[in-house]
Design a protein around this motif. Structure first.
Motif, PDB file in Angstrom:
ATOM      1  N   LEU A   1      62.612  66.470  36.802  1.00  0.00           N
ATOM      2  CA  LEU A   1      63.574  65.527  36.222  1.00  0.00           C
ATOM      3  C   LEU A   1      63.253  64.078  36.570  1.00  0.00           C
ATOM      4  CD1 LEU A   1      67.265  65.861  35.513  1.00  0.00           C
ATOM      5  CD2 LEU A   1      66.557  63.930  36.911  1.00  0.00           C
ATOM      6  N   PRO A   2      63.104  63.706  37.845  1.00  0.00           N
ATOM      7  CA  PRO A   2      62.777  62.298  38.101  1.00  0.00           C
ATOM      8  C   PRO A   2      61.413  61.896  37.552  1.00  0.00           C
ATOM      9  CG  PRO A   2      62.719  63.556  40.143  1.00  0.00           C
ATOM     10  CD  PRO A   2      63.322  64.442  39.102  1.00  0.00           C
ATOM     11  N   TRP A   3      60.437  62.814  37.590  1.00  0.00           N
ATOM     12  CA  TRP A   3      59.116  62.482  37.044  1.00  0.00           C
ATOM     13  C   TRP A   3      59.214  62.277  35.533  1.00  0.00           C
ATOM     14  CZ3 TRP A   3      55.600  63.998  33.449  1.00  0.00           C
ATOM     15  CH2 TRP A   3      54.313  63.466  33.568  1.00  0.00           C
ATOM     16  N   ALA A   4      59.946  63.161  34.846  1.00  0.00           N
ATOM     17  CA  ALA A   4      60.075  63.057  33.395  1.00  0.00           C
ATOM     18  C   ALA A   4      60.776  61.766  33.002  1.00  0.00           C
ATOM     19  CB  ALA A   4      60.842  64.263  32.858  1.00  0.00           C
ATOM     20  N   VAL A   5      61.849  61.426  33.680  1.00  0.00           N
ATOM     21  CA  VAL A   5      62.577  60.191  33.367  1.00  0.00           C
ATOM     22  C   VAL A   5      61.682  58.982  33.585  1.00  0.00           C
ATOM     23  CG1 VAL A   5      64.503  58.716  34.063  1.00  0.00           C
ATOM     24  CG2 VAL A   5      64.847  61.191  33.806  1.00  0.00           C
ATOM     25  N   GLY A   6      60.925  59.009  34.665  1.00  0.00           N
ATOM     26  CA  GLY A   6      60.047  57.884  34.967  1.00  0.00           C
ATOM     27  C   GLY A   6      58.847  57.768  34.053  1.00  0.00           C
ATOM     28  N   ASN A   7      58.522  58.861  33.336  1.00  0.00           N
ATOM     29  CA  ASN A   7      57.339  58.845  32.473  1.00  0.00           C
ATOM     30  C   ASN A   7      57.678  59.063  31.008  1.00  0.00           C
ATOM     31  OD1 ASN A   7      54.639  58.892  34.265  1.00  0.00           O
ATOM     32  ND2 ASN A   7      56.278  59.970  35.365  1.00  0.00           N
ATOM     33  N   GLY A   8      58.924  58.824  30.644  1.00  0.00           N
ATOM     34  CA  GLY A   8      59.308  58.890  29.245  1.00  0.00           C
ATOM     35  C   GLY A   8      59.298  60.272  28.639  1.00  0.00           C
ATOM     36  N   GLN A   9      59.468  61.314  29.463  1.00  0.00           N
ATOM     37  CA  GLN A   9      59.497  62.689  28.973  1.00  0.00           C
ATOM     38  C   GLN A   9      60.938  63.184  28.887  1.00  0.00           C
ATOM     39  OE1 GLN A   9      56.664  64.692  28.290  1.00  0.00           O
ATOM     40  NE2 GLN A   9      55.355  62.915  28.594  1.00  0.00           N
ATOM     41  N   ASN A  10      61.147  64.243  28.139  1.00  0.00           N
ATOM     42  CA  ASN A  10      62.466  64.876  28.042  1.00  0.00           C
ATOM     43  C   ASN A  10      62.711  65.681  29.312  1.00  0.00           C
ATOM     44  OD1 ASN A  10      64.725  66.468  27.471  1.00  0.00           O
ATOM     45  ND2 ASN A  10      64.157  66.749  25.338  1.00  0.00           N
ATOM     46  N   PRO A  11      63.748  65.363  30.100  1.00  0.00           N
ATOM     47  CA  PRO A  11      63.965  66.085  31.359  1.00  0.00           C
ATOM     48  C   PRO A  11      64.467  67.511  31.171  1.00  0.00           C
ATOM     49  CG  PRO A  11      65.731  64.510  30.990  1.00  0.00           C
ATOM     50  CD  PRO A  11      64.716  64.266  29.916  1.00  0.00           C
ATOM     51  N   LEU A  12      64.883  67.885  29.953  1.00  0.00           N
ATOM     52  CA  LEU A  12      65.416  69.226  29.715  1.00  0.00           C
ATOM     53  C   LEU A  12      64.486  70.111  28.892  1.00  0.00           C
ATOM     54  CD1 LEU A  12      69.200  68.433  29.123  1.00  0.00           C
ATOM     55  CD2 LEU A  12      68.031  69.066  31.238  1.00  0.00           C
ATOM     56  N   VAL A  13      63.327  69.595  28.526  1.00  0.00           N
ATOM     57  CA  VAL A  13      62.295  70.379  27.840  1.00  0.00           C
ATOM     58  C   VAL A  13      60.950  69.943  28.410  1.00  0.00           C
ATOM     59  CG1 VAL A  13      61.179  70.905  25.643  1.00  0.00           C
ATOM     60  CG2 VAL A  13      63.658  70.590  25.723  1.00  0.00           C
ATOM     61  N   SER A  14      60.058  70.889  28.655  1.00  0.00           N
ATOM     62  CA  SER A  14      58.761  70.520  29.240  1.00  0.00           C
ATOM     63  C   SER A  14      57.657  71.427  28.727  1.00  0.00           C
ATOM     64  CB  SER A  14      58.814  70.622  30.766  1.00  0.00           C
ATOM     65  OG  SER A  14      57.543  70.377  31.326  1.00  0.00           O
ATOM     66  N   ASP A  15      56.485  70.842  28.454  1.00  0.00           N
ATOM     67  CA  ASP A  15      55.304  71.653  28.154  1.00  0.00           C
ATOM     68  C   ASP A  15      54.269  71.531  29.277  1.00  0.00           C
ATOM     69  OD1 ASP A  15      54.324  69.098  27.770  1.00  0.00           O
ATOM     70  OD2 ASP A  15      53.487  69.484  25.780  1.00  0.00           O
ATOM     71  N   TYR A  16      54.708  71.098  30.449  1.00  0.00           N
ATOM     72  CA  TYR A  16      53.789  71.019  31.589  1.00  0.00           C
ATOM     73  C   TYR A  16      53.564  72.384  32.226  1.00  0.00           C
ATOM     74  CZ  TYR A  16      52.671  66.095  31.831  1.00  0.00           C
ATOM     75  OH  TYR A  16      52.135  64.850  31.576  1.00  0.00           O
ATOM     76  N   ILE A  17      54.403  73.356  31.902  1.00  0.00           N
ATOM     77  CA  ILE A  17      54.122  74.764  32.187  1.00  0.00           C
ATOM     78  C   ILE A  17      54.286  75.519  30.872  1.00  0.00           C
ATOM     79  CG2 ILE A  17      54.689  74.810  34.637  1.00  0.00           C
ATOM     80  CD1 ILE A  17      57.470  75.719  33.982  1.00  0.00           C
ATOM     81  N   HIS A  18      53.663  76.702  30.786  1.00  0.00           N
ATOM     82  CA  HIS A  18      53.685  77.502  29.563  1.00  0.00           C
ATOM     83  C   HIS A  18      53.158  76.686  28.375  1.00  0.00           C
ATOM     84  CE1 HIS A  18      56.058  80.310  26.646  1.00  0.00           C
ATOM     85  NE2 HIS A  18      54.898  80.856  26.966  1.00  0.00           N
ATOM     86  N   TYR A  19      52.157  75.856  28.649  1.00  0.00           N
ATOM     87  CA  TYR A  19      51.543  75.051  27.586  1.00  0.00           C
ATOM     88  C   TYR A  19      50.840  75.977  26.590  1.00  0.00           C
ATOM     89  CZ  TYR A  19      48.754  71.448  25.319  1.00  0.00           C
ATOM     90  OH  TYR A  19      48.193  70.614  24.393  1.00  0.00           O
ATOM     91  N   PRO A  20      50.875  75.722  25.290  1.00  0.00           N
ATOM     92  CA  PRO A  20      51.462  74.546  24.623  1.00  0.00           C
ATOM     93  C   PRO A  20      52.913  74.724  24.192  1.00  0.00           C
ATOM     94  CG  PRO A  20      50.195  75.800  23.057  1.00  0.00           C
ATOM     95  CD  PRO A  20      50.056  76.528  24.365  1.00  0.00           C
ATOM     96  N   LEU A  21      53.478  75.932  24.385  1.00  0.00           N
ATOM     97  CA  LEU A  21      54.843  76.172  23.896  1.00  0.00           C
ATOM     98  C   LEU A  21      55.890  75.458  24.742  1.00  0.00           C
ATOM     99  CD1 LEU A  21      54.556  79.972  23.041  1.00  0.00           C
ATOM    100  CD2 LEU A  21      54.491  78.038  21.471  1.00  0.00           C
ATOM    101  N   GLY A  22      55.699  75.483  26.046  1.00  0.00           N
ATOM    102  CA  GLY A  22      56.643  74.820  26.925  1.00  0.00           C
ATOM    103  C   GLY A  22      57.824  75.696  27.294  1.00  0.00           C
ATOM    104  N   VAL A  23      58.814  75.073  27.954  1.00  0.00           N
ATOM    105  CA  VAL A  23      59.984  75.792  28.445  1.00  0.00           C
ATOM    106  C   VAL A  23      61.242  74.984  28.156  1.00  0.00           C
ATOM    107  CG1 VAL A  23      58.838  77.122  30.255  1.00  0.00           C
ATOM    108  CG2 VAL A  23      59.605  74.810  30.744  1.00  0.00           C
ATOM    109  N   ASN A  24      62.341  75.708  28.093  1.00  0.00           N
ATOM    110  CA  ASN A  24      63.665  75.160  27.833  1.00  0.00           C
ATOM    111  C   ASN A  24      64.432  75.176  29.154  1.00  0.00           C
ATOM    112  OD1 ASN A  24      66.444  74.991  27.178  1.00  0.00           O
ATOM    113  ND2 ASN A  24      66.131  75.896  25.164  1.00  0.00           N
ATOM    114  N   ALA A  25      64.762  74.013  29.683  1.00  0.00           N
ATOM    115  CA  ALA A  25      65.364  73.928  31.014  1.00  0.00           C
ATOM    116  C   ALA A  25      66.673  74.688  31.121  1.00  0.00           C
ATOM    117  CB  ALA A  25      65.589  72.462  31.392  1.00  0.00           C
TER     118      ALA A  25
END
Length: 615
Positions: free
Chosen positions: A83-107
């Motif tokens: 969450l703090p990394w995503a906010v600081g880097n313009g990413q969505n804090p509740l959705v991420s493709d940094y794991i399970h790439y390329p589909l991503g995960v739903n927080a």
């Protein structure tokens, strides 16, 4: 759980207490300037107790993980960092493709604890995600216990030392209950923060104890509380709402004539609550109901998530006093983290005596709700010492309700712990009335002492090393912007270091994405994915490490094609359990990537050759 006056009950005169017995919502009780000091003292005492329980982690908060296993701890630390990394880097804090790439995960379909991630972000940004996770495990019981001590204020009649003793002991019982001790050792950060049940206890007083004052505001506050829990842990939200409704039903059955006059105010409060919840929680709700990569089938077998019937009187090693025969706890169903339902014979005796002799509607309602919660915690059928005799239970009816079917009934034990603590508080509060002097007072004090001692925590909390290879701790320019890494050893949901690759990813400053991970999601082939499916590179690595097969050239080409399909740009072969990478795995990786690789620190990095047709 409400301090309403039933037939035959009497209230002490207002002038006999420093505080009103049932303050109206919106009408602030008279407080002195120093009213906050007892709460500060309680918080300090609970914090000392929590630190004492977790003393093995003191001095190494950034290099060990509290708990018996690391998988859940690594997963929580990853989300605390995200969450703090995503906010600081313009990413969505509740959705991420940094794991399970390329589909991503739903927080919201993962135990992502975004509210805690925000609260603990100062620790995360200064001391790291591992330290933030450990801080959360220490503080969770403190905040939960303090919340109950505050919530009991309208219910406990006594002022001064006796009132504070009753509420403080209840808060301590709840904070360090067998439920919270079990989930701390299992690394369940979301469950040691069980703040919602005490808050709902307080809100129940304002909603049900008398005609609702300012119902629109009461409902709005309730809606905001539920939104906060929505972005902490959704399963606890569902359990809390269910038992708020159960409490209302119990009250209606006890005083049916009060239902009709209360309905208009409760209806307004309900409309306000639902409206605020729907508006403020709109995006998280959308993620749950229609968001990306949400699971499309049941996450777990609900028939296997109930508590063991014997656990109510059979303690685990988490409790200091164990009256059950040695080894009996080993026969309980489930793992140690789900064996937090111990109440014990002494505490059960105290609850029964309190119900029989104390003239308090609040106490009896608490006991009734606690009994209902205990039955529900057993799940869909009776399990006794690991055996299934085939006796169905009422929770089976809940399993047909969408979303509610995902509740693990064993976790309803938190409501049982809350109700037991509330009964103890009201028992201590009324003790001078029911046992004024003599042998009756002595017997009551002895029973109380045995009950309190039976819940003393054991010195059995554990820590596990949170090792990070040197490359990930200081990656320098080893990774390029946009890199997607395949990590060996493979990321899995295995309890012992299965998700350590996620820990390494966090330590690197999120320098790369990964196709692996430990999460809840779905993909095109599977309606439920808990860890990324095996690809042929991983299968081949396991084969050669086990000395079973020498993959063919065709299979090698297919493995290379799998890496290209996943978008992998770098393969990192790291030490395994402190041992250098297996030479056979390194040779296999060279064949698949077409790269001789380079040793960077203690990790081998390989860059796959340019994309070509898969075999």
């Amino acid at each position: 759980m409400l301090d309403v006056t039933g037939p035959g009950e009497t209230r002490r005169p207002r002038h006999a207490r420093d505080e009103p017995d049932t303050p109206e919502i919106g009408i602030a009780p008279v407080r002195t300037r120093r009213a906050w000091r007892p709460y500060l003292l309680l918080a300090g005492l609970y914090l000392v107790a929590s630190l004492a329980l977790q003393h093995r982690a003191l001095g190494s908060f950034s290099s060990v993980l509290i708990g018996r296993v690391t998988a859940d701890a690594d997963m929580f630390a990853w989300w605390l960092n995200w969450l703090p990394w995503a906010v600081g880097n313009g990413q969505n804090p509740l959705v991420s493709d940094y794991i399970h790439y390329p589909l991503g995960v739903n927080a919201l379909w993962n135990t992502s604890v975004p509210l805690l991630a925000a609260l603990l972000s100062p620790v995360t940004l200064t001391a790291g995600a591992t330290a933030a996770y450990n801080t959360g495990i220490v503080l969770g019981p403190v905040v939960s216990g303090l919340a109950l001590a505050c919530a009991l204020r309208p219910y406990v009649r006594s002022a001064g030392l006796r009132g504070w003793t009753a509420r403080g002991l209840a808060g301590a019982l709840y904070a360090f209950s067998p439920f919270h001790l079990a989930h701390a050792v299992a690394g369940h950060l979301n469950l040691v923060w069980s703040v919602l049940p005490p808050v709902l206890l307080l809100l129940a007083h304002h909603l049900f104890a008398r005609p609702v004052a300012r119902p629109w505001r009461a409902g709005a506050v309730t809606g905001l509380v539920l939104v906060a829990q929505l972005v902490l842990y959704t399963q606890a939200l569902a359990i809390g709402v269910i038992f708020l409704v159960v409490t209302a039903v119990v009250l209606a059955l006890r005083w049916p004539r009060r239902v009709r006059p209360a309905l208009p105010g409760l209806t307004r409060a309900a409309v306000s609550c639902i409206g605020v919840f729907a508006v403020v929680g709109a995006y998280p709700l959308w993620l749950i109901l229609a968001g990306p990569v949400r699971p499309r089938s049941a996450i777990r077998n609900v028939d296997a998530t109930g508590a063991d019937l014997a656990n109510i009187v059979v303690p685990t090693r988490m409790t200091a006093v164990g009256p059950a025969p040695g080894g009996l706890a080993d026969e309980l169903t489930g793992h140690i983290g789900e064996q937090g339902g111990y109440v014990g014979i002494a505490m059960l005796a105290l609850v029964v005596v309190a119900v029989l002799v104390v003239r308090s509607s609040a106490l009896r309602i608490a006991a009734a709700v606690g009994a209902i919660a205990w039955v529900c915690s057993l799940g869909t059928g009776v399990v006794l010492l690991g055996e299934y005799p085939g006796v169905p239970l009422p929770w089976e009816a809940v399993t047909v309700v969408p979303l509610l079917s995902e509740i693990e009934p064993v976790r309803i034990q938190v409501v049982v712990a809350l109700c037991v603590a509330a009964v103890v508080a009201l028992w201590i509060d009324r003790l001078p009335e029911v046992a004024p002097r003599g042998w009756v007072r002595t017997a009551a004090l002895v029973l109380s002492g045995f009950a309190l001692v039976s819940w003393l925590p054991g010195d059995t909390q554990e820590v596990q090393p949170a090792t990070v290879p040197a490359l990930f701790a200081d990656p320098g320019d080893a990774f390029r912007p946009g890199d997607v890494a395949e990590i060996h050893p493979r990321l899995t949901a295995a309890w012992d270091d299965g998700a350590q690759g996620s820990r390494w990813q966090v330590a690197s400053g999120m320098a790369f994405k990964t196709a692996g991970g430990y999460f809840i999601a779905s993909d095109a082939e599977s309606s439920l994915v808990i860890e990324s499916p095996w690809n042929r590179y991983q299968v081949g690595a396991q084969w050669v490490a086990d000395g079973k097969n020498d993959p063919s050239e065709r299979y090698t080409a297919q493995a290379a094609g799998d890496l290209r399909r996943l978008g992998v740009t770098v393969v990192a072969v790291a030490p395994d359990d402190g041992e250098p990478p297996d030479p056979r795995v390194l040779d296999w990786t060279r064949r698949v990537t077409g790269d001789t690789g380079r040793l960077t620190g203690d990790v081998w990095l390989f860059r796959p050759a340019a994309a070509g047709p898969s075999g």
